[in-house]
Design a protein around this motif. Structure first.
Motif, PDB file in Angstrom:
ATOM      1  N   PRO A  99      25.969  71.630  53.660  1.00 32.78           N
ATOM      2  CA  PRO A  99      25.925  72.717  54.637  1.00 32.78           C
ATOM      3  C   PRO A  99      24.608  72.773  55.415  1.00 32.78           C
ATOM      4  N   ALA A 100      23.497  72.438  54.743  1.00 29.45           N
ATOM      5  CA  ALA A 100      22.211  72.433  55.442  1.00 29.45           C
ATOM      6  C   ALA A 100      22.200  71.365  56.538  1.00 29.45           C
ATOM      7  N   PHE A 101      22.761  70.209  56.232  1.00 27.17           N
ATOM      8  CA  PHE A 101      22.775  69.105  57.200  1.00 27.17           C
ATOM      9  C   PHE A 101      23.594  69.481  58.431  1.00 27.17           C
ATOM     10  N   THR A 102      24.784  70.035  58.219  1.00 25.94           N
ATOM     11  CA  THR A 102      25.631  70.357  59.367  1.00 25.94           C
ATOM     12  C   THR A 102      25.187  71.622  60.093  1.00 25.94           C
ATOM     13  N   SER A 103      24.176  72.312  59.551  1.00 24.73           N
ATOM     14  CA  SER A 103      23.598  73.462  60.252  1.00 24.73           C
ATOM     15  C   SER A 103      22.515  73.054  61.239  1.00 24.73           C
ATOM     16  N   LEU A 104      22.103  71.799  61.193  1.00 23.45           N
ATOM     17  CA  LEU A 104      21.082  71.329  62.129  1.00 23.45           C
ATOM     18  C   LEU A 104      21.621  71.337  63.556  1.00 23.45           C
ATOM     19  N   ARG A 105      20.706  71.480  64.499  1.00 26.77           N
ATOM     20  CA  ARG A 105      21.095  71.554  65.908  1.00 26.77           C
ATOM     21  C   ARG A 105      21.238  70.142  66.488  1.00 26.77           C
ATOM     22  N   PHE A 106      22.247  69.440  65.992  1.00 21.52           N
ATOM     23  CA  PHE A 106      22.549  68.107  66.513  1.00 21.52           C
ATOM     24  C   PHE A 106      23.165  68.217  67.905  1.00 21.52           C
ATOM     25  N   ASP A 107      23.229  67.077  68.586  1.00 22.73           N
ATOM     26  CA  ASP A 107      23.947  67.019  69.849  1.00 22.73           C
ATOM     27  C   ASP A 107      25.429  66.717  69.635  1.00 22.73           C
ATOM     28  N   HIS A 108      25.756  66.210  68.444  1.00 23.85           N
ATOM     29  CA  HIS A 108      27.152  65.969  68.077  1.00 23.85           C
ATOM     30  C   HIS A 108      27.178  65.776  66.568  1.00 23.85           C
ATOM     31  N   ILE A 109      28.253  66.237  65.923  1.00 27.42           N
ATOM     32  CA  ILE A 109      28.448  66.006  64.496  1.00 27.42           C
ATOM     33  C   ILE A 109      29.730  65.206  64.318  1.00 27.42           C
ATOM     34  N   PHE A 110      29.619  64.131  63.525  1.00 29.14           N
ATOM     35  CA  PHE A 110      30.776  63.308  63.190  1.00 29.14           C
ATOM     36  C   PHE A 110      31.015  63.454  61.692  1.00 29.14           C
ATOM     37  N   PHE A 111      32.166  64.004  61.324  1.00 26.87           N
ATOM     38  CA  PHE A 111      32.460  64.295  59.917  1.00 26.87           C
ATOM     39  C   PHE A 111      33.759  63.637  59.497  1.00 26.87           C
ATOM     40  N   THR A 112      33.738  63.004  58.337  1.00 29.96           N
ATOM     41  CA  THR A 112      34.959  62.478  57.728  1.00 29.96           C
ATOM     42  C   THR A 112      35.100  63.095  56.347  1.00 29.96           C
ATOM     43  N   GLY A 113      36.262  63.690  56.070  1.00 34.32           N
ATOM     44  CA  GLY A 113      36.477  64.323  54.774  1.00 34.32           C
ATOM     45  C   GLY A 113      37.759  65.120  54.771  1.00 34.32           C
ATOM     46  N   SER A 114      37.824  66.107  53.911  1.00 31.53           N
ATOM     47  CA  SER A 114      39.042  66.896  53.739  1.00 31.53           C
ATOM     48  C   SER A 114      39.170  67.955  54.835  1.00 31.53           C
ATOM     49  N   PRO A 115      40.402  68.414  55.109  1.00 28.62           N
ATOM     50  CA  PRO A 115      40.576  69.508  56.071  1.00 28.62           C
ATOM     51  C   PRO A 115      39.806  70.770  55.688  1.00 28.62           C
ATOM     52  N   ALA A 116      39.756  71.088  54.388  1.00 25.41           N
ATOM     53  CA  ALA A 116      39.050  72.303  53.963  1.00 25.41           C
ATOM     54  C   ALA A 116      37.573  72.223  54.296  1.00 25.41           C
ATOM     55  N   THR A 117      36.948  71.087  53.982  1.00 22.93           N
ATOM     56  CA  THR A 117      35.524  70.930  54.306  1.00 22.93           C
ATOM     57  C   THR A 117      35.324  70.815  55.805  1.00 22.93           C
ATOM     58  N   GLY A 118      36.283  70.194  56.482  1.00 23.51           N
ATOM     59  CA  GLY A 118      36.196  70.088  57.944  1.00 23.51           C
ATOM     60  C   GLY A 118      36.120  71.442  58.615  1.00 23.51           C
ATOM     61  N   LYS A 119      36.856  72.432  58.090  1.00 25.85           N
ATOM     62  CA  LYS A 119      36.796  73.788  58.644  1.00 25.85           C
ATOM     63  C   LYS A 119      35.396  74.369  58.483  1.00 25.85           C
ATOM     64  N   ALA A 120      34.785  74.125  57.322  1.00 27.38           N
ATOM     65  CA  ALA A 120      33.438  74.643  57.076  1.00 27.38           C
ATOM     66  C   ALA A 120      32.428  73.972  58.000  1.00 27.38           C
ATOM     67  N   VAL A 121      32.589  72.666  58.212  1.00 29.45           N
ATOM     68  CA  VAL A 121      31.687  71.933  59.111  1.00 29.45           C
ATOM     69  C   VAL A 121      31.822  72.467  60.535  1.00 29.45           C
ATOM     70  N   MET A 122      33.049  72.693  60.963  1.00 25.49           N
ATOM     71  CA  MET A 122      33.275  73.190  62.318  1.00 25.49           C
ATOM     72  C   MET A 122      32.689  74.587  62.497  1.00 25.49           C
ATOM     73  N   ALA A 123      32.822  75.431  61.480  1.00 25.78           N
ATOM     74  CA  ALA A 123      32.252  76.775  61.556  1.00 25.78           C
ATOM     75  C   ALA A 123      30.733  76.715  61.617  1.00 25.78           C
ATOM     76  N   SER A 124      30.134  75.818  60.836  1.00 27.53           N
ATOM     77  CA  SER A 124      28.684  75.662  60.846  1.00 27.53           C
ATOM     78  C   SER A 124      28.204  75.155  62.204  1.00 27.53           C
ATOM     79  N   ALA A 125      28.918  74.164  62.742  1.00 20.89           N
ATOM     80  CA  ALA A 125      28.538  73.608  64.040  1.00 20.89           C
ATOM     81  C   ALA A 125      28.693  74.634  65.154  1.00 20.89           C
ATOM     82  N   ALA A 126      29.662  75.525  65.008  1.00 17.58           N
ATOM     83  CA  ALA A 126      29.917  76.514  66.055  1.00 17.58           C
ATOM     84  C   ALA A 126      28.725  77.439  66.274  1.00 17.58           C
ATOM     85  N   ARG A 127      27.944  77.674  65.214  1.00 14.26           N
ATOM     86  CA  ARG A 127      26.789  78.560  65.357  1.00 14.26           C
ATOM     87  C   ARG A 127      25.740  77.979  66.302  1.00 14.26           C
TER      88      ARG A 127
END
Length: 475
Positions: free
Chosen positions: A183-211
């Motif tokens: 979660p700390a990694f995907t909270s960084l202010r990247f210019d793009h996030i590329f994630f491979t994993g489960s749909p459940a974790t993908g939702k969390a990554v998308m929510a983190s990136a949305a901030r």
């Protein structure tokens, strides 16, 4: 950054270093991008044995052939294909100019690097899932920070050691997982996030990136179906489907998760599946067959089989007479006949060497079942009738499709890879991957004369007449 997550200092420092590196070289030319891609080739080729061994240690037992073929060879092939194309991909695209910009204006679409990309890597094909997105990221001229899986610690430490020999930290950096670092990694202010994993974790990554309003590419999983039509030879179907289902012990996001067979073919399929396993895995403990990644996953799969049996399914062990080494998490490939939707195996992605088999009578029945569920990452139809294959393609929806085989569309570098809906969003591989990590920047070059000057205020009858003429021409 994000007040909700405690972000490690090494993440913040690396992001700062990568931003500085990008600012110093905002548009690498084709020669530099090719040089970066060739450095990736050297990193993989020079350290082939160490990479294979690291993955084997992480799995406990990973088929050497599977790592060499699916991770080393396919990665190098994709890199070389991109090296040949990247200069062409970088060229500005000509676009049509509207009448009001005539006669001398020009319109172009210019692909530009976006900056720093954060990549979250899964454990199932960890070498490939580092270097496949990296191929696209570097082709597009970006920098990358990569977080490995907690199940890939040996590989993570190896890549952390190797990367500085080929790239500055401002271009490429690796991090191991553990201690809530995801979660700390995907909270960084990247210019793009590329994630491979489960749909459940993908939702969390998308929510983190949305901030941070960070764009995301999500490569998720799901339950990818296959169907064998009555016209297709059942022995050939069994060979090709069981090859996929036993490869990496079924731990592949695009694997066949459940299979539709004509009612009369179940027995013949089971017989052919047993013959395939007897021929190709005469000793399931000899290293050719990959282990389940960890004890938690092994226990989950075992419990799902127990649940299916308790609810009335028939389990068919495809390696009768052999004793898989449970201590090394070697699990027998198993067919599950007569599965019902309340079984655990039909509720979530299996990610193991277990294949539920459903029967059907009509193609409409198959399509309806698939379409009533979340969009799968892949779909496989086995038929020699082109019209039937096309019917399934146009009456279902999935991330990708292979006709008369399984998995192999993923290895075609000219085809984009990506899911839809519950199985993900966005694409990578090939040209589409280059576009994912580029900003397609629209640019208008105005000429010395512009037609819109004829329509400047004060507006009168002449201007209105011209405007009405334009509308009639487009109506």
């Amino acid at each position: 950054m994000n007040a909700l997550v405690d972000i490690p200092a090494e993440f913040l420092q690396c992001l700062e270093d990568q931003r500085a590196h990008f600012e110093a070289n905002r548009y690498p030319d084709a020669a530099q991008r090719v040089s970066d891609l060739k450095a990736l080739v050297r990193l993989v080729a020079d350290n082939r044995e160490a990479l294979i061994e690291a993955v084997n240690k992480d799995y406990g037992c990973r088929s050497r052939f599977e790592t060499t073929f699916a991770e080393i060879a396919v990665t190098l092939d994709g890199l070389q294909a991109t090296i040949k194309q990247v200069k062409k991909w970088m060229k500005p695209q000509k676009r049509h100019v509207d009448p009001m910009q005539l006669p001398l204006a020009r319109a172009r679409l210019i692909p530009q690097p976006i900056g720093v990309v954060g990549v979250v890597v899964p454990w199932n094909f960890p070498i490939a899932m580092v270097f496949h997105p990296l191929t696209c990221i570097f082709a597009a001229g970006n920098s990358a920070m990569i977080k490995m899986s907690e199940n890939s610690n040996h590989l993570a430490m190896l890549l952390k050691d190797l990367a500085p020999r080929y790239f500055p930290a401002g271009k490429l950096a690796f991090f191991e997982d553990g201690g809530g670092r995801g979660p700390a990694f995907t909270s960084l202010r990247f210019d793009h996030i590329f994630f491979t994993g489960s749909p459940a974790t993908g939702k969390a990554v998308m929510a983190s990136a949305a901030r941070n309003l960070t764009p995301v590419t999500l490569e998720l999983g799901g339950k990818s179906p296959a169907v064998v039509a009555p016209d297709f030879p059942i022995e050939k179907a069994a060979q090709r489907i069981l090859w996929a289902k036993t490869f990496n012990a079924g731990q592949i996001c695009t694997n066949v998760d459940y299979l539709f067979l004509p009612e009369r073919e179940v027995g013949a399929f089971a017989k052919a599946a047993k013959a395939f396993c007897a021929k190709h895995y005469p000793n399931i403990n000899n290293g050719d067959y990959t282990a389940v990644i960890d004890q938690r996953s092994y226990d989950r799969l075992s419990a799902a089989l127990d649940d299916a049996k308790a609810k009335g399914a028939t389990l068919v062990n495809l390696i009768e007479g052999q004793n898989p080494d449970a201590g090394k998490r070697i699990m027998a490939p198993t067919l599950v006949l007569n599965p019902t939707d309340d079984m655990e195996l039909m509720q979530r992605e299996i990610f193991g060497p277990i294949l539920p088999i459903k029967t059907y009578r009509t193609r409409e029945e198959v399509a309806s079942y698939i379409n009533d569920r979340p969009r799968p990452l892949a779909f496989y139809a086995y038929t020699n009738e082109r019209s039937l294959a096309d019917w399934y393609i146009y009456n279902t929806l999935s991330g990708g499709v292979t006709i008369n085989d399984s998995l192999l569309h993923v290895s075609v570098h000219s085809l984009p890879f990506g899911g839809i809906g519950n199985s993900g969003m966005g694409h990578y591989h090939g040209y589409e991957g280059f576009l994912t990590f580029s900003k397609l920047r629209p640019v208008l070059y105005q000429g010395p004369i512009r037609a819109i000057n004829m329509m400047l205020p004060p507006y009168g009858a002449k201007v209105e007449k011209m405007l009405n003429l334009m509308i009639r021409m487009k109506s």
